[in-house]
Design a protein around this motif. Structure first.
Motif, PDB file in Angstrom:
ATOM      1  N   PHE A   1      -4.657  -5.552  -1.000  1.00 37.06           N
ATOM      2  CA  PHE A   1      -4.459  -5.439  -2.465  1.00 37.06           C
ATOM      3  C   PHE A   1      -3.412  -4.187  -2.585  1.00 37.06           C
ATOM      4  CE2 PHE A   1      -7.827  -2.604  -0.816  1.00 37.06           C
ATOM      5  CZ  PHE A   1      -7.294  -1.315  -1.398  1.00 37.06           C
TER       6      PHE A   1
ATOM      7  N   PHE B   1       0.500  -4.268   4.163  1.00 42.46           N
ATOM      8  CA  PHE B   1      -0.619  -4.799   4.870  1.00 42.46           C
ATOM      9  C   PHE B   1      -1.781  -4.679   3.721  1.00 42.46           C
ATOM     10  CE2 PHE B   1      -1.565  -0.373   4.343  1.00 42.46           C
ATOM     11  CZ  PHE B   1      -2.871  -0.378   4.891  1.00 42.46           C
TER      12      PHE B   1
ATOM     13  N   LYS C   1     -13.360  -4.456  -0.578  1.00 44.50           N
ATOM     14  CA  LYS C   1     -12.276  -4.772  -0.153  1.00 44.50           C
ATOM     15  C   LYS C   1     -11.885  -3.815   1.005  1.00 44.50           C
ATOM     16  CE  LYS C   1     -10.143  -6.838  -4.285  1.00 44.50           C
ATOM     17  NZ  LYS C   1      -9.900  -7.936  -3.795  1.00 44.50           N
TER      18      LYS C   1
ATOM     19  N   ASP D   1      -7.219  -1.739   8.776  1.00 40.96           N
ATOM     20  CA  ASP D   1      -6.104  -0.948   8.900  1.00 40.96           C
ATOM     21  C   ASP D   1      -6.077   0.202   8.076  1.00 40.96           C
ATOM     22  OD1 ASP D   1      -2.911  -3.095   9.195  1.00 40.96           O
ATOM     23  OD2 ASP D   1      -4.446  -2.173  10.765  1.00 40.96           O
TER      24      ASP D   1
ATOM     25  N   ARG E   1       0.787  -1.135  -0.123  1.00 37.43           N
ATOM     26  CA  ARG E   1      -0.005   0.093  -0.150  1.00 37.43           C
ATOM     27  C   ARG E   1       0.849   1.262  -0.027  1.00 37.43           C
ATOM     28  NH1 ARG E   1      -5.396  -0.199   1.624  1.00 37.43           N
ATOM     29  NH2 ARG E   1      -4.993  -2.607   1.283  1.00 37.43           N
TER      30      ARG E   1
ATOM     31  N   ARG F   1       3.859   0.125   2.521  1.00 36.78           N
ATOM     32  CA  ARG F   1       3.434  -0.650   3.742  1.00 36.78           C
ATOM     33  C   ARG F   1       2.984  -1.935   3.380  1.00 36.78           C
ATOM     34  NH1 ARG F   1      -0.999   1.902   7.547  1.00 36.78           N
ATOM     35  NH2 ARG F   1      -0.168   0.109   8.828  1.00 36.78           N
TER      36      ARG F   1
ATOM     37  N   ALA G   1      -4.238   4.215  -0.904  1.00 38.46           N
ATOM     38  CA  ALA G   1      -4.948   4.001   0.447  1.00 38.46           C
ATOM     39  C   ALA G   1      -6.413   3.392  -0.108  1.00 38.46           C
ATOM     40  CB  ALA G   1      -5.328   5.424   1.037  1.00 38.46           C
TER      41      ALA G   1
END
Lengths: 484, 162
Positions: free
Chosen positions: A361, A358, B11, B17, A32, A356, A365
Motif C-alpha cells: 500500500f 515495497f 496488510k 519488510d 512507503r 521505498r 510505515a
C-alpha cells in the motif's frame, strides 16, 4: 451469431502497473514514505553516495523554501535519514539542476545556480575553494560552477559552453578542486547534460548535438587532449533532459524519449492513447522536453511530469513501462531525485519526501493512504464494416479487491472471490495451509455498439497479478448501425 | 512481527519488510557508540617536547567529531593554552581543510575549562575517517610550567553496524 476474440493486453497503456520480478504483469509495489521534507521546504534534488571504504550509504538532499527566497540548502542524512549536516549554499534561486561527482574519496556537488561544494565522503561538506595544481607552474582557476561528472579520476565541470577538467586524482596526489587554464575547453553549443557513457567516454549533451570524448584523452598527461566525436544530432534545450542508465544515454524528445548516444533509435512514446476513459484520465503533453524532468535510476529512466502529478517508470530488464500516480496523502508525485539503499534498492525522492518501493500500500510505515489500482487501457480493433455489438468482457486478476471494466466511459465493478489470505477477513491459524491466490476471471456484460471499442481494465491492490489477455464477445452487427 | 492465532490478518501482517525498518532503527541505536580521546600533560610549558604533549590515534571506524575541549588546572591568570586536532602527515582534506582547535587563557588559578562543539547540524561538520592517523596536540604559550593540562575529543560512531 456470437464471436469471441482474445486480445493480448501486455502492449496496452498502463497506469500504476509494474512487472513482478518473475515477469508477470501486476499492480505496482507500494510507495512507503521513509523521509519527509522539512517543514516549509521543498526538495528539488537528491542522490545517494556510498562510502568507498566503509560501504555506508549517505543521502544528500537539496531543498528550497516553499515560499519567498529559495534559501537553497544541502542536507546530508545517514542511511536512516538521521540528519548529519545542513549546508547553506547562500543561493536564493531554485537550482535548475544539481549534479555530483565522486572522485576517489572527494565529493563535488555543483549546480548552475549555487557555488560549487566540496567535501570528503563520510565527512562534511563546505564551499569548494581552489587548490594549487600538482604542477605548480600552472595557474589554477577558481572552482567553476555548473554541471559536473566524475570521469577518468577527474572532476569535469561544464559551465555554459565551457568544459573544465580538474587534475587527475589519486588517494594521495591531485585534487578535484585544482583546475588549470590549459584544461578549459570551449564547445560550440550550450551544455545541458554531462554523463559518462559506455566504455568510459565523456558524453556532452548540448544544444548542438551529443558529443563524446574517449577516456584515453584523459591519459595524455595533465592536460586532457582528444578528438570529440559527434554521437547524434539530438539537440537539448534545457537542464534535466537527459540521463545515463547502464552506460547508455537517454534524452527527452517532443513525444517521449530515446537513446541519444546512437543515431536512429526508436522513441519511447509517452502519450496515452486517445480514447474515452472512466477510470483514469489521459496523460499527454505537448512537448516532454519542456514539461518533463528526466532522472536516472537503477531500474531505468524516469520521467516526471509535474503538471499532471505523475511520473513514468521504465523497467529496462523486462521492457515494461507505466505511468505511476501516488496515493500518499498530500503527495503530488513530483519526482526530483533517486536515492539508493545500502542493498541497492531504489528510493524515489519527490518534492515532499522519500519513498521505498515495497509492500502492498501507499503510505508511511503503518497507515494506508488509499487503494492503488493498476489500470490497462487500449482500443480493441474492429472491422469498421462490422460495427459490432459488445456483449461481454472477461478478464482475470488475483486481486482480493475489485476488478473494474470500463467500455466507452462506463464502468462496471466485480469482486472476484479469492482463496488464500484475504486482508481484513482471514484469521490466522498455524495449522492452515495457504494457497497462492489464482487468477480469477470475471465477466461483465454489455450491450454496446461501437466502432471504437475503448476498454479500460483495473484491479485493486499492490502486487496483484493482472491477466495478460482479455476475452471479448460480440454479437454481430448492431441493429441500428449507421448506414451510408 | 508475529500474528497471534485467531488474529485477523491485515496488510501490515503480510508485509514482512516492515520489520526491516525496526531492525534498522535498532542497529542505528546500537551503532551510535560514543568515545573520547584524551591527552593529559603535567607541568606543561612552552618548551615541552612535542612528543610529550601529543597523542596520535587512528580510528577504526568513521567518527563524528562532537567536541574538542581543554581543561587547565594549577596555573596563573594570563597563561594561554591550545589543543589542536590535526592529520598526521598533513593531508588536510581529512579535516576538510579546516583548523580544528580550542584555546583558553586562564582568568585565575583554579581549574578552568573550555570547549568547542560540533553537534549542530547547521554548523561545521567534521568526521574522522577510519584508517587515517590523527593527532591531538597541546601547547602552552608560557615558559612557566602549569600543573595539569588536558585536551579532549568527544567522538561518536554513526556508522550503521550490520
Amino acid at each position: 451469431m456470437k464471436r469471441r476474440a482474445s486480445i493480448n493486453v501486455r502492449t496496452w497503456a498502463r497506469r500504476n502497473v509494474w512487472p513482478l520480478q518473475s515477469g508477470e504483469l501486476a499492480v505496482r509495489p507500494g510507495l512507503r514514505e521513509v523521509y519527509t521534507a522539512e517543514s516549509g521546504r521543498v526538495v528539488v534534488a537528491g542522490f545517494s553516495v556510498r562510502n568507498p571504504f566503509s560501504g555506508d550509504v549517505w543521502h544528500y538532499v537539496v531543498d528550497v523554501a516553499s515560499s519567498g527566497a529559495a534559501d537553497t540548502k544541502i542536507r546530508i542524512y545517514d542511511e536512516d535519514f538521521q540528519a548529519i549536516q545542513v549546508y547553506d549554499t547562500s543561493a536564493d534561486v531554485r537550482p535548475r539542476a544539481v549534479t555530483h561527482a565522486v572522485v576517489q574519496d572527494h565529493i563535488i556537488i555543483t549546480s548552475p545556480d549555487f557555488p560549487t561544494v566540496w567535501g570528503v565522503i563520510g565527512s562534511g561538506i563546505t564551499t569548494a575553494e581552489k587548490v594549487d595544481s600538482v604542477n605548480t607552474t600552472r595557474t589554477t582557476l577558481d572552482v567553476p560552477q555548473g554541471l559536473c561528472v566524475s570521469w577518468a579520476d577527474r572532476c569535469v565541470i561544464a559551465d555554459g559552453s565551457s568544459i573544465f577538467f580538474s587534475d587527475a586524482v589519486t588517494l594521495s596526489v591531485g585534487d578535484p578542486r585544482a583546475f588549470i587554464g590549459d584544461n578549459q575547453v570551449s564547445r560550440p553549443g550550450v551544455i545541458y547534460g554531462l554523463h559518462v557513457g559506455a566504455g568510459g567516454s565523456l558524453v556532452v549533451v548540448a544544444s548542438d548535438g551529443v558529443w563524446a570524448l574517449p577516456e584515453d584523452a584523459a591519459g595524455a598527461g595533465q592536460v586532457v587532449f582528444g578528438l570529440w566525436q559527434r554521437l547524434t544530432d539530438h539537440q537539448a534545450s534545457g537542464f534535466m533532459q537527459s540521463c545515463a542508465v547502464r552506460g547508455r544515454i537517454y534524452g527527452l524528445t517532443r513525444r517521449g524519449y530515446r537513446l541519444i548516444d546512437t543515431q536512429g533509435t526508436d522513441e519511447v512514446l509517452l502519450d496515452d492513447p486517445v480514447m474515452p476513459r472512466a477510470i483514469v484520465g489521459r496523460i499527454a503533453t505537448e512537448d516532454y522536453r519542456a514539461a518533463g524532468r528526466m532522472l536516472a535510476s537503477d531500474l531505468g529512466p524516469i520521467v516526471s511530469l509535474d503538471d499532471l502529478d505523475t511520473f513514468h517508470m521504465h523497467d529496462l530488464a523486462t521492457g515494461a513501462t507505466s505511468w505511476w500516480e501516488m496515493l500518499v496523502t498530500g503527495e503530488e508525485g513530483h519526482v526530483v531525485g533517486v536515492l539508493e539503499e545500502n542493498d541497492g534498492d531504489v528510493m524515489l525522492l519527490t518534492e515532499k519526501g522519500g519513498y521505498r518501493l515495497f509492500g502492498n500500500f501507499d503510505g508511511d510505515a503503518t497507515s494506508e493512504d488509499g487503494t492503488v489500482a493498476g489500470v490497462l487501457a487500449g482500443v480493441i480493433p474492429t472491422p469498421p464494416g462490422l460495427s459490432p455489438v459488445l456483449r461481454a468482457v472477461d478478464w482475470a486478476s488475483d486481486t482480493q479487491g475489485d476488478i473494474e471494466v470500463s467500455v466507452r466511459g462506463t464502468t462496471k465493478t466485480k469482486a472476484p472471490p479469492q482463496v488464500g489470505v484475504v486482508e481484513g477477513s482471514s484469521t490466522w491459524n498455524g495449522s492452515d495451509l495457504w494457497e497462492t491466490p489464482p487468477l480469477r476471471s470475471r465477466r461483465t456484460r454489455w450491450s454496446v455498439r461501437r466502432d471504437d471499442l475503448a476498454v479500460e481494465l483495473s484491479a485493486d491492490n499492490c502486487l496483484q497479478r493482472l491477466g495478460d489477455t482479455v476475452d471479448i464477445e460480440f454479437a454481430g452487427p448492431g441493429a441500428r448501425r449507421a448506414s451510408s | 512481527m508475529t500474528i497471534s492465532s485467531g488474529q485477523t490478518v491485515d496488510k501490515d501482517d503480510l508485509n514482512s519488510d516492515t520489520n526491516k525498518v525496526s531492525t534498522m532503527n535498532a542497529n542505528q541505536t546500537a551503532g551510535g557508540k560514543s568515545g573520547q580521546v584524551d591527552v593529559v600533560v603535567f607541568d606543561l610549558d612552552s618548551s615541552t617536547p612535542e612528543a610529550d604533549r601529543k597523542i596520535e590515534f587512528t580510528p577504526q571506524d568513521d567518527l563524528e567529531l562532537q567536541m574538542i575541549g581543554l581543561t587547565v588546572n594549577g596555573g596563573f591568570a594570563g597563561r594561554a593554552f591550545t589543543a589542536e586536532l590535526t592529520v598526521v602527515g598533513g593531508v588536510t582534506k581529512y579535516l576538510l581543510d579546516e583548523t580544528v582547535s580550542v584555546s583558553h587563557t586562564l582568568s585565575g588559578s583554579s581549574k578552568e575549562s573550555t570547549r568547542t562543539t560540533f553537534t549542530s547540524a547547521t554548523g561545521r561538520k567534521v568526521f574522522l575517517v577510519r584508517g587515517v592517523a590523527y593527532a591531538l596536540t597541546l601547547s602552552a604559550a608560557s615558559a612557566s610550567a602549569t600543573d595539569l593540562v588536558q585536551g579532549t575529543l568527544y567522538l561518536r560512531a554513526r556508522r550503521r553496524r550490520r
